[in-house]
Design an enzyme around this catalytic site. Structure first.
Site, short mmCIF file in Angstrom:
data_model
loop_
_atom_site.label_atom_id
_atom_site.label_comp_id
_atom_site.label_asym_id
_atom_site.label_seq_id
_atom_site.Cartn_x
_atom_site.Cartn_y
_atom_site.Cartn_z
N ASN A 8 0.85 -1.19 0.00
CA ASN A 8 0.00 0.00 0.00
C ASN A 8 0.89 1.24 0.00
OD1 ASN A 8 -1.85 2.02 0.53
ND2 ASN A 8 -2.30 1.36 2.63
N TRP A 9 0.94 1.91 -1.16
CA TRP A 9 1.84 3.07 -1.28
C TRP A 9 1.27 4.34 -0.66
CZ3 TRP A 9 3.71 2.71 -7.12
CH2 TRP A 9 4.47 1.55 -7.27
N LYS A 10 0.01 4.33 -0.30
CA LYS A 10 -0.68 5.50 0.29
C LYS A 10 -0.50 6.72 -0.61
CE LYS A 10 0.07 3.40 4.74
NZ LYS A 10 0.06 3.54 6.17
N HIS A 95 -9.36 0.53 5.48
CA HIS A 95 -8.03 0.78 6.03
C HIS A 95 -8.16 1.76 7.19
CE1 HIS A 95 -3.96 2.33 6.42
NE2 HIS A 95 -3.56 1.20 5.85
N GLU A 97 -6.67 4.32 8.05
CA GLU A 97 -6.64 5.76 7.73
C GLU A 97 -7.98 6.22 7.16
OE1 GLU A 97 -3.01 5.43 5.52
OE2 GLU A 97 -2.05 4.89 7.41
N SER A 210 3.80 -2.39 10.32
CA SER A 210 5.25 -2.34 10.56
C SER A 210 5.98 -3.61 10.12
CB SER A 210 5.53 -2.03 12.04
OG SER A 210 5.02 -0.76 12.36
N GLY A 231 2.93 -1.29 4.25
CA GLY A 231 2.87 0.14 3.94
C GLY A 231 4.26 0.67 3.63
N GLY A 232 4.89 1.26 4.64
CA GLY A 232 6.19 1.94 4.47
C GLY A 232 7.22 1.14 3.67
C1 PEP Z 1 -0.61 -0.05 6.15
O1 PEP Z 1 -0.77 1.16 6.08
O2 PEP Z 1 -1.45 -0.82 5.67
C2 PEP Z 1 0.59 -0.55 6.83
C3 PEP Z 1 0.59 -1.79 7.20
O3 PEP Z 1 1.60 0.35 7.04
P1 PEP Z 1 3.07 0.04 7.64
O4 PEP Z 1 3.58 -1.22 6.99
O5 PEP Z 1 3.88 1.24 7.27
O6 PEP Z 1 2.91 -0.13 9.11
#
Ligand code: PEP
Length: 247
Positions: A8-10, A95, A97, A210, A231-232
């Protein structure tokens, strides 16, 4: 069974960097003989362009968000029929967010799921408790309510939905649940889904929060975990390819 690794590049990246990132992921995962299903969720403005790049590869493109409404006077929104028209096969719903920053209600998320199913787009339905709920030992009741909201009223084809368990407090924080908490949560989600229909045992459940190349392997040993939503680390080709290659 094939696992799913989703990125997920957001709201990150430019057109040029997004094209390069997806090309690197296609080449790197092919070179490392990654045996899992890879789905990338770029910002919606790049969906069409990236879809044409992944066309002949094993990488799939999904949307991060969709309108709860059919086409019409909804300024700024993108409908599920537009996603279908662009050959997008997956979409995230729920999600954290979207739930907590944009205050999307359970009813609105339910409508989004219906619109996506109407257009044969697979849903990655995100669930998870906040830190306060976790501290107050409310995880199971929150997961139960979030799962029931979708499964109570809908007859779902198992291949059309994937669940992503993402504790809100683990997203982007560097924190991950303890082994015991993860085992408990996955067992609980699996049992809750299976109670609706024995056929639902084939519905995949992902973990998100994470994930890094360092912890991916051990996280994936959790029983009932069928993949990861990242995500990140999905914004970095090397990290993402490493995760895809090591599990
Ligand atoms: C996400 O936003 O779906 C996510 C899991 O982010 P991160 O891996 O950065 O915690």
């Amino acid at each position: 069974m094939k696992k799913i690794i989703a990125g997920n590049w957001k709201q990150n990246g430019k057109h040029k960097t997004s094209i390069q990132l997806v090309k690197n992921i296609i080449t790197g995962t092919k070179k490392n003989k990654c045996k899992h299903e890879i789905i990338i969720f770029p910002p919606s403005i790049y969906l069409s362009s990236l879809q044409s790049i992944v066309n002949k590869s094993d990488v799939k493109i999904g949307a991060q968000n969709v309108s709860a409404f059919n086409d019409g006077a909804f300024t700024g929104e993108i409908s599920s029929s537009m996603l279908k028209d662009t050959k997008i096969q997956y979409c995230l719903v729920g999600h954290s967010e979207r739930r907590h920053v944009f205050n999307e209600s359970p009813d609105m998320l339910f409508e989004k799921v219906i619109r996506l199913f109407e257009n044969n787009i697979k849903v990655i339905y995100c669930i998870g408790e906040t830190l306060e709920q976790f501290k107050n030992k409310k995880t199971k009741s929150i997961l139960n309510a979030q799962v029931k909201k979708i499964f109570n009223k809908l007859k779902i084809k198992s291949t059309n939905i994937i669940i992503a368990y993402e504790p809100v407090w683990a997203i982007g924080t560097g924190l991950v649940p303890s082994d015991k908490d993860l085992i408990d949560a996955f067992k609980y989600i699996r049992n809750t889904i299976n109670k609706f229909n024995p056929a639902y045992k084939s519905i995949k459940i992902l973990y998100g929060g994470s994930v890094s190349p360092e912890n991916a392997n051990s996280l994936m040993k959790t029983p009932h975990m069928d993949g990861l939503l990242i995500g990140g680390a999905s914004l970095n080709a090397k990290k993402f390819i490493d995760i895809c290659s090591t599990i």
